[in-house]
Design a protein around this motif. Sequence first.
Motif, mmCIF file in Angstrom:
data_model
loop_
_atom_site.group_PDB
_atom_site.id
_atom_site.type_symbol
_atom_site.label_atom_id
_atom_site.label_comp_id
_atom_site.label_asym_id
_atom_site.label_seq_id
_atom_site.Cartn_x
_atom_site.Cartn_y
_atom_site.Cartn_z
ATOM 1 N N LYS A 42 0.755 -1.254 0.071
ATOM 2 C CA LYS A 42 0.059 -0.037 -0.087
ATOM 3 C C LYS A 42 0.833 1.148 -0.105
ATOM 4 C CE LYS A 42 -4.570 -0.833 2.123
ATOM 5 N NZ LYS A 42 -5.029 -0.498 3.153
ATOM 6 N N LYS A 45 2.468 1.933 -3.388
ATOM 7 C CA LYS A 45 1.505 2.382 -4.270
ATOM 8 C C LYS A 45 1.250 3.777 -3.952
ATOM 9 C CE LYS A 45 -1.020 -1.853 -5.445
ATOM 10 N NZ LYS A 45 -2.302 -2.364 -5.375
ATOM 11 N N LYS A 46 1.048 4.199 -2.685
ATOM 12 C CA LYS A 46 0.762 5.501 -2.339
ATOM 13 C C LYS A 46 1.943 6.439 -2.819
ATOM 14 C CE LYS A 46 -1.556 7.456 1.497
ATOM 15 N NZ LYS A 46 -1.776 7.298 3.120
ATOM 16 N N ASN A 47 3.159 6.024 -2.572
ATOM 17 C CA ASN A 47 4.270 6.906 -2.996
ATOM 18 C C ASN A 47 4.699 6.951 -4.426
ATOM 19 O OD1 ASN A 47 5.038 7.351 -0.415
ATOM 20 N ND2 ASN A 47 6.533 5.515 -0.179
ATOM 21 N N ALA A 48 4.099 6.030 -5.024
ATOM 22 C CA ALA A 48 4.297 6.039 -6.469
ATOM 23 C C ALA A 48 3.278 7.018 -7.180
ATOM 24 C CB ALA A 48 3.784 4.743 -7.253
ATOM 25 N N LYS A 49 1.863 7.044 -6.612
ATOM 26 C CA LYS A 49 0.891 8.226 -6.966
ATOM 27 C C LYS A 49 1.494 9.265 -6.661
ATOM 28 C CE LYS A 49 -2.908 4.957 -6.879
ATOM 29 N NZ LYS A 49 -4.253 4.688 -5.987
ATOM 30 N N LYS A 50 2.176 9.548 -5.573
ATOM 31 C CA LYS A 50 2.441 10.901 -5.115
ATOM 32 C C LYS A 50 3.606 11.366 -6.029
ATOM 33 C CE LYS A 50 2.835 12.389 -0.215
ATOM 34 N NZ LYS A 50 3.538 11.985 1.065
ATOM 35 N N ARG A 51 4.730 10.618 -6.269
ATOM 36 C CA ARG A 51 5.755 10.816 -7.427
ATOM 37 C C ARG A 51 5.028 11.110 -8.666
ATOM 38 N NH1 ARG A 51 8.713 5.726 -5.975
ATOM 39 N NH2 ARG A 51 9.363 6.186 -3.870
ATOM 40 N N GLU A 52 4.161 10.409 -9.195
ATOM 41 C CA GLU A 52 3.391 10.548 -10.425
ATOM 42 C C GLU A 52 2.731 11.944 -10.389
ATOM 43 O OE1 GLU A 52 0.092 8.169 -12.367
ATOM 44 O OE2 GLU A 52 1.825 6.889 -12.294
ATOM 45 N N LYS A 53 2.145 12.374 -9.501
ATOM 46 C CA LYS A 53 1.667 13.626 -9.337
ATOM 47 C C LYS A 53 2.615 14.987 -9.262
ATOM 48 C CE LYS A 53 -2.860 12.487 -6.918
ATOM 49 N NZ LYS A 53 -3.586 12.380 -5.572
#
Length: 56
Positions: A42, A45-53
């Motif tokens: 989790k 995934k959260k960190n990946a979404k954060k980096r993507e943003k």
Amino acid sequence: MAYKILALLISFATLCVRVYEEMRRRAKNQMKKEELERKKKKRKKKNAKKREKESA
């Protein structure tokens, strides 16, 4: 003779209890491991979404 049978029965019951407790302990540890792995996934995934943003 009856004492020997009783002693064997008691030792067998003790062995069964030990095996049962060991199985419960292992199952508990396995559940903890699985829960930690889920939390790690989790977080990833959260960190990946954060980096993507941030990169967008």
